[in-house]
Design a protein around this motif. Structure first.
Motif, PDB file in Angstrom:
ATOM      1  N   ALA A  32      16.131 -27.430  45.999  1.00  0.00           N
ATOM      2  CA  ALA A  32      17.220 -28.376  46.258  1.00  0.00           C
ATOM      3  C   ALA A  32      16.899 -29.179  47.506  1.00  0.00           C
ATOM      4  O   ALA A  32      16.588 -28.610  48.551  1.00  0.00           O
ATOM      5  N   ILE A  33      16.959 -30.513  47.389  1.00  0.00           N
ATOM      6  CA  ILE A  33      16.702 -31.367  48.551  1.00  0.00           C
ATOM      7  C   ILE A  33      17.898 -32.295  48.759  1.00  0.00           C
ATOM      8  O   ILE A  33      18.219 -33.115  47.894  1.00  0.00           O
ATOM      9  N   ASP A  34      18.570 -32.134  49.889  1.00  0.00           N
ATOM     10  CA  ASP A  34      19.718 -32.974  50.213  1.00  0.00           C
ATOM     11  C   ASP A  34      19.477 -33.724  51.505  1.00  0.00           C
ATOM     12  O   ASP A  34      18.614 -33.352  52.306  1.00  0.00           O
ATOM     13  N   GLY A  35      20.290 -34.757  51.722  1.00  0.00           N
ATOM     14  CA  GLY A  35      20.209 -35.508  52.966  1.00  0.00           C
ATOM     15  C   GLY A  35      20.735 -36.913  52.782  1.00  0.00           C
ATOM     16  O   GLY A  35      21.043 -37.327  51.653  1.00  0.00           O
ATOM     17  N   PRO A  36      20.830 -37.656  53.872  1.00  0.00           N
ATOM     18  CA  PRO A  36      21.385 -39.012  53.814  1.00  0.00           C
ATOM     19  C   PRO A  36      20.412 -40.028  53.206  1.00  0.00           C
ATOM     20  O   PRO A  36      19.238 -39.717  52.970  1.00  0.00           O
ATOM     21  N   ALA A  37      20.906 -41.238  52.977  1.00  0.00           N
ATOM     22  CA  ALA A  37      20.119 -42.305  52.358  1.00  0.00           C
ATOM     23  C   ALA A  37      18.878 -42.658  53.180  1.00  0.00           C
ATOM     24  O   ALA A  37      18.955 -42.804  54.398  1.00  0.00           O
ATOM     25  N   GLY A  38      17.743 -42.768  52.519  1.00  0.00           N
ATOM     26  CA  GLY A  38      16.518 -43.211  53.176  1.00  0.00           C
ATOM     27  C   GLY A  38      15.765 -42.120  53.922  1.00  0.00           C
ATOM     28  O   GLY A  38      14.778 -42.397  54.603  1.00  0.00           O
ATOM     29  N   ALA A  39      16.198 -40.876  53.775  1.00  0.00           N
ATOM     30  CA  ALA A  39      15.531 -39.771  54.485  1.00  0.00           C
ATOM     31  C   ALA A  39      14.160 -39.472  53.878  1.00  0.00           C
ATOM     32  O   ALA A  39      13.320 -38.823  54.501  1.00  0.00           O
ATOM     33  N   GLY A  40      13.949 -39.948  52.649  1.00  0.00           N
ATOM     34  CA  GLY A  40      12.677 -39.709  51.968  1.00  0.00           C
ATOM     35  C   GLY A  40      12.790 -38.692  50.841  1.00  0.00           C
ATOM     36  O   GLY A  40      11.777 -38.249  50.289  1.00  0.00           O
ATOM     37  N   LYS A  41      14.004 -38.336  50.470  1.00  0.00           N
ATOM     38  CA  LYS A  41      14.214 -37.290  49.462  1.00  0.00           C
ATOM     39  C   LYS A  41      13.522 -37.587  48.143  1.00  0.00           C
ATOM     40  O   LYS A  41      12.764 -36.768  47.639  1.00  0.00           O
ATOM     41  N   SER A  42      13.793 -38.764  47.566  1.00  0.00           N
ATOM     42  CA  SER A  42      13.272 -39.004  46.220  1.00  0.00           C
ATOM     43  C   SER A  42      11.759 -39.148  46.206  1.00  0.00           C
ATOM     44  O   SER A  42      11.089 -38.604  45.318  1.00  0.00           O
ATOM     45  N   THR A  43      11.204 -39.839  47.206  1.00  0.00           N
ATOM     46  CA  THR A  43       9.744 -40.004  47.272  1.00  0.00           C
ATOM     47  C   THR A  43       9.062 -38.641  47.355  1.00  0.00           C
ATOM     48  O   THR A  43       8.096 -38.359  46.628  1.00  0.00           O
ATOM     49  N   VAL A  44       9.586 -37.806  48.247  1.00  0.00           N
ATOM     50  CA  VAL A  44       8.976 -36.503  48.487  1.00  0.00           C
ATOM     51  C   VAL A  44       9.234 -35.551  47.313  1.00  0.00           C
ATOM     52  O   VAL A  44       8.323 -34.853  46.850  1.00  0.00           O
ATOM     53  N   ALA A  45      10.469 -35.560  46.799  1.00  0.00           N
ATOM     54  CA  ALA A  45      10.824 -34.655  45.697  1.00  0.00           C
ATOM     55  C   ALA A  45       9.925 -34.914  44.486  1.00  0.00           C
ATOM     56  O   ALA A  45       9.444 -33.984  43.827  1.00  0.00           O
ATOM     57  N   ARG A  46       9.685 -36.189  44.206  1.00  0.00           N
ATOM     58  CA  ARG A  46       8.842 -36.569  43.067  1.00  0.00           C
ATOM     59  C   ARG A  46       7.421 -36.031  43.254  1.00  0.00           C
ATOM     60  O   ARG A  46       6.801 -35.502  42.337  1.00  0.00           O
ATOM     61  N   LYS A  47       6.895 -36.159  44.476  1.00  0.00           N
ATOM     62  CA  LYS A  47       5.523 -35.707  44.739  1.00  0.00           C
ATOM     63  C   LYS A  47       5.415 -34.188  44.741  1.00  0.00           C
ATOM     64  O   LYS A  47       4.430 -33.625  44.247  1.00  0.00           O
ATOM     65  N   VAL A  48       6.411 -33.524  45.282  1.00  0.00           N
ATOM     66  CA  VAL A  48       6.399 -32.055  45.263  1.00  0.00           C
ATOM     67  C   VAL A  48       6.459 -31.579  43.810  1.00  0.00           C
ATOM     68  O   VAL A  48       5.717 -30.678  43.405  1.00  0.00           O
ATOM     69  N   ALA A  49       7.309 -32.221  43.010  1.00  0.00           N
ATOM     70  CA  ALA A  49       7.430 -31.845  41.597  1.00  0.00           C
ATOM     71  C   ALA A  49       6.098 -32.023  40.886  1.00  0.00           C
ATOM     72  O   ALA A  49       5.672 -31.159  40.107  1.00  0.00           O
ATOM     73  N   SER A  50       5.410 -33.107  41.185  1.00  0.00           N
ATOM     74  CA  SER A  50       4.140 -33.355  40.519  1.00  0.00           C
ATOM     75  C   SER A  50       3.091 -32.331  40.962  1.00  0.00           C
ATOM     76  O   SER A  50       2.315 -31.825  40.142  1.00  0.00           O
ATOM     77  N   ARG A  51       3.079 -31.968  42.229  1.00  0.00           N
ATOM     78  CA  ARG A  51       2.140 -30.957  42.725  1.00  0.00           C
ATOM     79  C   ARG A  51       2.354 -29.597  42.051  1.00  0.00           C
ATOM     80  O   ARG A  51       1.403 -28.888  41.718  1.00  0.00           O
ATOM     81  N   MET A  77      18.594 -25.237  34.297  1.00  0.00           N
ATOM     82  CA  MET A  77      18.724 -23.891  33.739  1.00  0.00           C
ATOM     83  C   MET A  77      17.394 -23.195  33.506  1.00  0.00           C
ATOM     84  O   MET A  77      17.289 -21.985  33.651  1.00  0.00           O
ATOM     85  N   THR A  78      16.383 -23.994  33.139  1.00  0.00           N
ATOM     86  CA  THR A  78      15.083 -23.414  32.812  1.00  0.00           C
ATOM     87  C   THR A  78      14.251 -23.099  34.058  1.00  0.00           C
ATOM     88  O   THR A  78      13.152 -22.577  33.949  1.00  0.00           O
ATOM     89  N   LYS A  79      14.760 -23.442  35.243  1.00  0.00           N
ATOM     90  CA  LYS A  79      14.026 -23.335  36.517  1.00  0.00           C
ATOM     91  C   LYS A  79      12.834 -24.301  36.537  1.00  0.00           C
ATOM     92  O   LYS A  79      12.558 -24.975  35.559  1.00  0.00           O
ATOM     93  N   GLY A  80      12.123 -24.325  37.680  1.00  0.00           N
ATOM     94  CA  GLY A  80      11.020 -25.276  37.776  1.00  0.00           C
ATOM     95  C   GLY A  80      11.523 -26.690  37.953  1.00  0.00           C
ATOM     96  O   GLY A  80      10.943 -27.641  37.424  1.00  0.00           O
ATOM     97  N   VAL A  81      12.625 -26.845  38.709  1.00  0.00           N
ATOM     98  CA  VAL A  81      13.213 -28.164  38.912  1.00  0.00           C
ATOM     99  C   VAL A  81      13.267 -28.483  40.404  1.00  0.00           C
ATOM    100  O   VAL A  81      13.597 -27.626  41.222  1.00  0.00           O
ATOM    101  N   VAL A  82      12.913 -29.714  40.757  1.00  0.00           N
ATOM    102  CA  VAL A  82      13.132 -30.226  42.108  1.00  0.00           C
ATOM    103  C   VAL A  82      14.258 -31.242  41.968  1.00  0.00           C
ATOM    104  O   VAL A  82      14.106 -32.240  41.274  1.00  0.00           O
TER     105      VAL A  82
END
Ligand code: CDP
Ligand code: CDP
Length: 226
Positions: free
Chosen positions: A8-27, A121-126
């Protein structure tokens, strides 16, 4: 089969959540879920239909008859509303201006949270958003609360802009501060660090540094869970 966790990644707008979450998910070869895109897609739709955020009953009625799907895509994720790809429309200044108002509607949140839980539900989610660690996935094995100074966050958004867009850095900073305030002060699942979340201030960190940090932290947690 490798042990899978939810992140789970939370935070305010522009903190970098989506950019980072996408890359972590891909890794990790995990699925990335952008919950902000769901609130944005609903906002875009309601604006198009002329249904204001004050009309909570009508908003809910429309949303209950809507099919919202997130599909993985090369650079991120596609949002489909009733089978139509609405991704190109949901980051407009018009949607920015009102999304936090629609996001205050309790029944709308309940509806979207339900969909988000099903996706995990299946886990493995960012999953990234505002209330993931506190409300959507309180049992997520990894919780990150990502921040950065308002100035830095506005600057990041400014650098993303097509320079033809009629908005200044100062206006962006004000827009972000206004949205932060609405998100932090709303009654239903406000933007707030979960007690068991790790705070990560990315003001002076590059994207790669943040991705490294979170991926390493996740691997440690996975080993612990085995
Ligand atoms: O990309 P940015 O950080 O600007 O925003 P976003 O993540 O796309 O979210 C847009 C808006 O949706 C936020 O300002 C919140 O008002 C709302 N939101 C929410 O209330 N809860 C979430 N889990 C995600 C977004
Ligand atoms: O999802 P959220 O609103 O938290 O932020 P984002 O859309 O992922 O990131 C906003 C912008 O900041 C993007 O253009 C990123 O490339 C950039 N960014 C950065 O410059 N340094 C970071 N450590 C993280 C993101």
């Amino acid at each position: 089969e490798q042990y899978r966790i939810n992140i789970a990644i939370d935070g305010p707008a522009g903190a970098g959540k989506s950019t980072v979450a996408r890359k972590v998910a891909s890794r990790l070869q995990y699925i990335y879920v952008d919950t902000g895109a769901m609130y944005r897609a609903v906002t875009w739709f309601m604006q198009k239909e002329g249904i204001s955020a004050e009309n909570a009953v009508k908003v809910l009625q429309m949303v209950q008859n809507m099919v919202i799907e997130l599909k993985p895509h090369e650079n991120g994720q596609m949002v489909m509303l009733n089978g139509e790809d609405v991704t190109p429309y949901i980051r407009s200044l018009q949607v920015n201006a009102e999304v936090s108002r629609y996001a205050q509607i309790e029944d709308l949140r309940t509806h979207l949270v339900h969909l988000q839980r099903q996706m995990a539900m299946t886990k493995g989610v960012v999953m990234d958003g505002r209330d993931i660690g506190t409300t959507v996935l309180p049992d997520a094995e990894v919780k990150i609360f990502m921040t950065a100074s308002v100035r830095e966050r506005a600057l990041r958004r400014f650098n993303e802009l097509d320079k033809a867009e009629p908005i200044t850095l100062e206006q962006l900073e004000a827009d972000i501060a206004r949205r932060d305030k609405l998100d932090e002060e709303r009654e239903v699942s406000p933007l707030k660090k979960a007690e068991d979340a790790v705070t990560l201030d990315t003001t002076n960190m590059s994207i790669d540094e943040v991705v490294e940090y979170i991926t390493a932290y996740c691997i440690v947690q996975m080993d612990g869970e085995k």
